[in-house]
Design a protein around this motif. Structure first.
Motif, PDB file in Angstrom:
ATOM      1  N   GLY A 144     -17.397 -47.329  13.146  1.00  0.00           N
ATOM      2  CA  GLY A 144     -18.166 -47.417  14.379  1.00  0.00           C
ATOM      3  C   GLY A 144     -17.862 -48.699  15.130  1.00  0.00           C
ATOM      4  N   ARG A 145     -17.756 -49.794  14.409  1.00  0.00           N
ATOM      5  CA  ARG A 145     -17.412 -51.061  15.045  1.00  0.00           C
ATOM      6  C   ARG A 145     -15.988 -51.026  15.576  1.00  0.00           C
ATOM      7  NH1 ARG A 145     -19.487 -56.058  11.812  1.00  0.00           N
ATOM      8  NH2 ARG A 145     -19.370 -56.984  13.871  1.00  0.00           N
ATOM      9  N   GLU A 146     -15.109 -50.311  14.883  1.00  0.00           N
ATOM     10  CA  GLU A 146     -13.749 -50.134  15.398  1.00  0.00           C
ATOM     11  C   GLU A 146     -13.756 -49.294  16.668  1.00  0.00           C
ATOM     12  OE1 GLU A 146     -11.187 -48.727  12.296  1.00  0.00           O
ATOM     13  OE2 GLU A 146     -11.615 -50.457  11.036  1.00  0.00           O
ATOM     14  N   ALA A 147     -14.620 -48.284  16.727  1.00  0.00           N
ATOM     15  CA  ALA A 147     -14.734 -47.471  17.941  1.00  0.00           C
ATOM     16  C   ALA A 147     -15.216 -48.332  19.107  1.00  0.00           C
ATOM     17  CB  ALA A 147     -15.685 -46.297  17.709  1.00  0.00           C
ATOM     18  N   LEU A 148     -16.142 -49.252  18.839  1.00  0.00           N
ATOM     19  CA  LEU A 148     -16.600 -50.164  19.893  1.00  0.00           C
ATOM     20  C   LEU A 148     -15.464 -51.053  20.380  1.00  0.00           C
ATOM     21  CD1 LEU A 148     -20.083 -51.258  18.534  1.00  0.00           C
ATOM     22  CD2 LEU A 148     -19.627 -49.857  20.546  1.00  0.00           C
ATOM     23  N   LEU A 149     -14.682 -51.561  19.453  1.00  0.00           N
ATOM     24  CA  LEU A 149     -13.540 -52.403  19.825  1.00  0.00           C
ATOM     25  C   LEU A 149     -12.543 -51.607  20.659  1.00  0.00           C
ATOM     26  CD1 LEU A 149     -11.838 -54.998  19.645  1.00  0.00           C
ATOM     27  CD2 LEU A 149     -10.906 -54.097  17.507  1.00  0.00           C
ATOM     28  N   LEU A 150     -12.229 -50.398  20.215  1.00  0.00           N
ATOM     29  CA  LEU A 150     -11.292 -49.567  20.964  1.00  0.00           C
ATOM     30  C   LEU A 150     -11.835 -49.219  22.352  1.00  0.00           C
ATOM     31  CD1 LEU A 150     -10.076 -47.290  18.069  1.00  0.00           C
ATOM     32  CD2 LEU A 150      -8.681 -48.910  19.360  1.00  0.00           C
ATOM     33  N   TYR A 151     -13.142 -48.998  22.443  1.00  0.00           N
ATOM     34  CA  TYR A 151     -13.734 -48.719  23.755  1.00  0.00           C
ATOM     35  C   TYR A 151     -13.621 -49.937  24.671  1.00  0.00           C
ATOM     36  CZ  TYR A 151     -16.944 -47.883  27.524  1.00  0.00           C
ATOM     37  OH  TYR A 151     -17.479 -47.762  28.772  1.00  0.00           O
ATOM     38  N   ARG A 152     -13.916 -51.123  24.131  1.00  0.00           N
ATOM     39  CA  ARG A 152     -13.831 -52.338  24.961  1.00  0.00           C
ATOM     40  C   ARG A 152     -12.418 -52.559  25.465  1.00  0.00           C
ATOM     41  NH1 ARG A 152     -17.226 -55.395  20.987  1.00  0.00           N
ATOM     42  NH2 ARG A 152     -15.203 -56.042  20.213  1.00  0.00           N
ATOM     43  N   VAL A 153     -11.429 -52.247  24.644  1.00  0.00           N
ATOM     44  CA  VAL A 153     -10.037 -52.486  25.023  1.00  0.00           C
ATOM     45  C   VAL A 153      -9.515 -51.396  25.960  1.00  0.00           C
ATOM     46  CG1 VAL A 153      -7.680 -52.639  24.125  1.00  0.00           C
ATOM     47  CG2 VAL A 153      -9.537 -53.821  22.947  1.00  0.00           C
ATOM     48  N   THR A 154      -9.785 -50.122  25.622  1.00  0.00           N
ATOM     49  CA  THR A 154      -9.171 -49.019  26.374  1.00  0.00           C
ATOM     50  C   THR A 154     -10.089 -48.389  27.418  1.00  0.00           C
ATOM     51  OG1 THR A 154      -9.890 -47.308  24.809  1.00  0.00           O
ATOM     52  CG2 THR A 154      -7.772 -48.421  24.357  1.00  0.00           C
ATOM     53  N   ARG A 155     -11.407 -48.518  27.235  1.00  0.00           N
ATOM     54  CA  ARG A 155     -12.412 -47.873  28.092  1.00  0.00           C
ATOM     55  C   ARG A 155     -12.310 -46.340  28.071  1.00  0.00           C
ATOM     56  NH1 ARG A 155     -16.320 -51.393  28.511  1.00  0.00           N
ATOM     57  NH2 ARG A 155     -15.729 -53.289  29.548  1.00  0.00           N
ATOM     58  N   GLU A 156     -11.752 -45.799  26.991  1.00  0.00           N
ATOM     59  CA  GLU A 156     -11.660 -44.343  26.857  1.00  0.00           C
ATOM     60  C   GLU A 156     -12.996 -43.778  26.387  1.00  0.00           C
ATOM     61  OE1 GLU A 156      -8.307 -42.721  24.759  1.00  0.00           O
ATOM     62  OE2 GLU A 156      -7.023 -44.379  25.408  1.00  0.00           O
ATOM     63  N   GLN A 157     -13.402 -42.673  27.010  1.00  0.00           N
ATOM     64  CA  GLN A 157     -14.694 -42.062  26.727  1.00  0.00           C
ATOM     65  C   GLN A 157     -14.820 -41.548  25.295  1.00  0.00           C
ATOM     66  OE1 GLN A 157     -17.605 -41.959  28.412  1.00  0.00           O
ATOM     67  NE2 GLN A 157     -16.537 -43.457  29.684  1.00  0.00           N
ATOM     68  N   LYS A 158     -13.722 -41.172  24.663  1.00  0.00           N
ATOM     69  CA  LYS A 158     -13.819 -40.649  23.297  1.00  0.00           C
ATOM     70  C   LYS A 158     -14.345 -41.722  22.338  1.00  0.00           C
ATOM     71  CE  LYS A 158      -8.898 -41.328  22.269  1.00  0.00           C
ATOM     72  NZ  LYS A 158      -7.664 -40.624  21.913  1.00  0.00           N
ATOM     73  N   TYR A 159     -14.015 -42.980  22.577  1.00  0.00           N
ATOM     74  CA  TYR A 159     -14.521 -44.059  21.728  1.00  0.00           C
ATOM     75  C   TYR A 159     -15.981 -44.360  22.049  1.00  0.00           C
ATOM     76  CZ  TYR A 159      -9.576 -44.541  20.791  1.00  0.00           C
ATOM     77  OH  TYR A 159      -8.279 -44.281  20.450  1.00  0.00           O
ATOM     78  N   HIS A 160     -16.339 -44.231  23.314  1.00  0.00           N
ATOM     79  CA  HIS A 160     -17.737 -44.395  23.720  1.00  0.00           C
ATOM     80  C   HIS A 160     -18.597 -43.320  23.058  1.00  0.00           C
ATOM     81  CE1 HIS A 160     -21.180 -43.718  26.481  1.00  0.00           C
ATOM     82  NE2 HIS A 160     -21.244 -45.037  26.398  1.00  0.00           N
ATOM     83  N   ARG A 161     -18.125 -42.076  23.091  1.00  0.00           N
ATOM     84  CA  ARG A 161     -18.871 -40.973  22.475  1.00  0.00           C
ATOM     85  C   ARG A 161     -19.007 -41.169  20.969  1.00  0.00           C
ATOM     86  NH1 ARG A 161     -15.881 -37.870  26.174  1.00  0.00           N
ATOM     87  NH2 ARG A 161     -14.367 -37.357  24.561  1.00  0.00           N
ATOM     88  N   ALA A 162     -17.943 -41.612  20.318  1.00  0.00           N
ATOM     89  CA  ALA A 162     -17.988 -41.809  18.862  1.00  0.00           C
ATOM     90  C   ALA A 162     -19.011 -42.888  18.499  1.00  0.00           C
ATOM     91  CB  ALA A 162     -16.606 -42.191  18.342  1.00  0.00           C
ATOM     92  N   ALA A 163     -18.981 -44.002  19.213  1.00  0.00           N
ATOM     93  CA  ALA A 163     -19.925 -45.095  18.925  1.00  0.00           C
ATOM     94  C   ALA A 163     -21.351 -44.664  19.243  1.00  0.00           C
ATOM     95  CB  ALA A 163     -19.543 -46.339  19.727  1.00  0.00           C
ATOM     96  N   THR A 164     -21.534 -43.941  20.339  1.00  0.00           N
ATOM     97  CA  THR A 164     -22.874 -43.491  20.729  1.00  0.00           C
ATOM     98  C   THR A 164     -23.433 -42.494  19.728  1.00  0.00           C
ATOM     99  OG1 THR A 164     -22.380 -43.896  23.056  1.00  0.00           O
ATOM    100  CG2 THR A 164     -24.200 -42.401  22.586  1.00  0.00           C
ATOM    101  N   LEU A 165     -22.608 -41.597  19.249  1.00  0.00           N
ATOM    102  CA  LEU A 165     -23.049 -40.633  18.240  1.00  0.00           C
ATOM    103  C   LEU A 165     -23.523 -41.350  16.980  1.00  0.00           C
ATOM    104  CD1 LEU A 165     -23.337 -37.691  17.240  1.00  0.00           C
ATOM    105  CD2 LEU A 165     -20.977 -37.853  16.459  1.00  0.00           C
ATOM    106  N   LEU A 166     -22.753 -42.314  16.513  1.00  0.00           N
ATOM    107  CA  LEU A 166     -23.148 -43.060  15.322  1.00  0.00           C
ATOM    108  C   LEU A 166     -24.423 -43.865  15.571  1.00  0.00           C
ATOM    109  CD1 LEU A 166     -22.621 -43.870  12.421  1.00  0.00           C
ATOM    110  CD2 LEU A 166     -21.115 -45.671  13.277  1.00  0.00           C
TER     111      LEU A 166
END
Length: 115
Positions: A17-39
């Motif tokens: 989940g923390r990796e998904a947050l990092l990936l979202y901050r770097v890429t701003r891709e919605q799939k990482y936002h959804r993964a972190a939000t789900l968790l």
């Protein structure tokens, strides 16, 4: 065998989940936002649905509290910071800082012995 709690089951997922947050901050891709939000939803839902009786009945209250403190709270705090949820961030971090200050007040200073 029944595990201690929903939060215990999900806490092993917080490093990804923390990796998904990092990936979202770097890429701003919605799939990482959804993964972190789900968790985040699963962790907060699991913690709120977990009753005191359930935790005490299977003898895992202390284990669950420590696991939440060291595994889920950092993810939830980081999630709140990334998505600018200042009230949620404060509600997570204030008990930790209060615990630290109480511990500092109650413990006598440790004196080092000279050799």
């Amino acid at each position: 065998m029944r595990s201690c709690s929903t939060v215990d089951q999900l806490s092993s997922n917080t490093p990804p989940g923390r990796e998904a947050l990092l990936l979202y901050r770097v890429t701003r891709e919605q799939k990482y936002h959804r993964a972190a939000t789900l968790l985040e939803h699963k962790l907060t839902e699991g913690a709120s649905n977990e009753s005191e009786a359930d935790r005490n009945s299977n003898g895992c209250a202390d284990k669950a509290a420590m696991r939440r403190l060291y595994e889920t709270k950092p993810f939830l705090a980081e999630y709140a910071a990334v998505f600018q949820q200042s009230e949620k961030f404060a509600s997570i971090t204030n008990p930790l800082t209060q615990m630290k200050s109480r511990k500092r007040l109650t413990l006598a200073p440790v004196r080092r012995q000279r050799r």
